[in-house]
Scaffold this active site. Structure first.
Site, PDB file in Angstrom:
ATOM      1  N   GLY A  10       0.395  -1.573  -0.260  1.00 28.25           N
ATOM      2  CA  GLY A  10      -0.033  -0.313  -0.247  1.00 28.25           C
ATOM      3  C   GLY A  10       0.478   1.167   0.334  1.00 28.25           C
ATOM      4  N   TYR A  59      -9.153  -1.650   6.660  1.00 30.27           N
ATOM      5  CA  TYR A  59     -11.136  -1.425   5.469  1.00 30.27           C
ATOM      6  C   TYR A  59     -10.668  -0.186   5.778  1.00 30.27           C
ATOM      7  CZ  TYR A  59     -15.016  -1.744   3.731  1.00 30.27           C
ATOM      8  OH  TYR A  59     -15.707  -1.632   2.966  1.00 30.27           O
ATOM      9  N   TYR A 127     -17.407   3.420   9.212  1.00 33.68           N
ATOM     10  CA  TYR A 127     -15.680   3.242   9.239  1.00 33.68           C
ATOM     11  C   TYR A 127     -15.689   3.819  10.478  1.00 33.68           C
ATOM     12  CZ  TYR A 127     -11.105   5.099   7.532  1.00 33.68           C
ATOM     13  OH  TYR A 127      -9.695   4.981   7.884  1.00 33.68           O
TER      14      TYR A 127
END
Length: 288
Positions: A10, A59, A127
């Site tokens: 990432g 996530y 989230y």
């Protein structure tokens, strides 16, 4: 030091690998060989003799999380807390990342000062709740862990499986003919993953007390002002229009103000440059 990096493909994890000291040994932990969602994979760390384990996996799809609740909590709450407990048992420093989206709305007016680590978190989205719960569980299971809240990340290195960051998305859309609608009533601090990784490694070297830390570039802007700066630096003049969060209609609600105070890390001599300077450097060295 021997440093494990979860999520090294990432944008943040890749910068940790690039910015570590030449004397450090970096060990990359990525799917499918290492999956934070698989408790059995924790045993793979046993043979690595790590001093530090950095978790940059999470996530991150804020709107999809409103529907994919189980997945958001598995990756943002359960997995980090499980790894934190493992690191506490094995005497490994655990470092993981949270978000400005743990903050919510304010009953009166927007505060005049950036938000501190001790300010109340009132997340507005699935989230945000999943990341806030992750913070609590990590520090409950491992009080020595470093939980770093950050905001608006962008970086050079992105796997093909990941969506574009805001800068790259704006540059792609800005070369077209469509009208761009960008939210103007959400105040944030865009943050370079390059600078965040450098300063996180500096903080680790300071052997800080475990707990929450805020780390972003300096200053603040709306997402609309961020887009304006991107286009200005690249000499683009798309049809850019400001809209409110309500008009934009995103599925998940975001805080209207989530600028983070860096007073706490400043006591360790950690300093960030202004967000516009970091953005300029990113655009000068990026190929678009």
């Amino acid at each position: 030091m021997r440093i494990g990096v979860i999520g090294s493909r990432g944008q943040l994890g890749a910068d940790f690998c690039l910015n570590s000291s030449p004397s450090d040994k970096i060990l990359k932990l990525d799917r499918p060989d290492f999956d934070i969602d698989n408790p059995e994979h924790l045993t793979k760390i046993d043979e690595l003799s790590l001093d530090v384990l950095i978790n940059s996996a999470a996530y991150n799809d804020v709107d999809k999380a409103e529907d994919e609740i189980d997945q958001a909590f598995r990756l943002n709450t359960q997995a980090p807390s499980r790894i934190a407990a493992y690191c506490q048992k094995k005497n490994i420093l655990f470092v993981t990342f949270s978000t400005d989206y743990v903050f919510g709305e304010f009953e009166k007016k927007i505060p005049r000062h950036p938000l501190r680590e001790a300010d109340e978190a009132l997340p507005l989205s699935v989230y945000g709740v999943s990341k806030w719960a992750g913070e609590r569980m990590v520090l409950n299971r491992n009080p020595d862990a470093l939980v770093i809240r950050t905001c608006g990340l962008y970086g050079h290195h992105r796997g093909s499986h990941l969506k574009k960051n805001f800068v790259d998305l704006m540059l792609q859309l800005g070369k077209g003919n469509q009208t761009l609608r960008v939210v103007s009533d959400q105040i944030v601090t865009p943050t370079s993953t390059w600078e965040l990784s450098v300063n996180t490694l500096k903080l680790i070297q300071c052997s800080p007390k475990g707990g929450l830390y805020h780390m972003t570039n300096e200053g603040q802007c709306s997402w609309f002002e961020f887009a304006q700066a991107i286009f200005h630096f690249k000499g683009l003049t798309p049809d850019l229009r400001p809209v409110s969060q309500k008009e934009y209609g995103a599925k998940a609600k975001r805080p209207s103000y989530s600028v983070l105070s860096k007073e706490k890390v400043g006591k360790y001599g950690i300093a960030f440059q202004p967000w516009k300077s970091a953005l300029s450097q990113y655009l000068e060295t990026s190929v678009h």
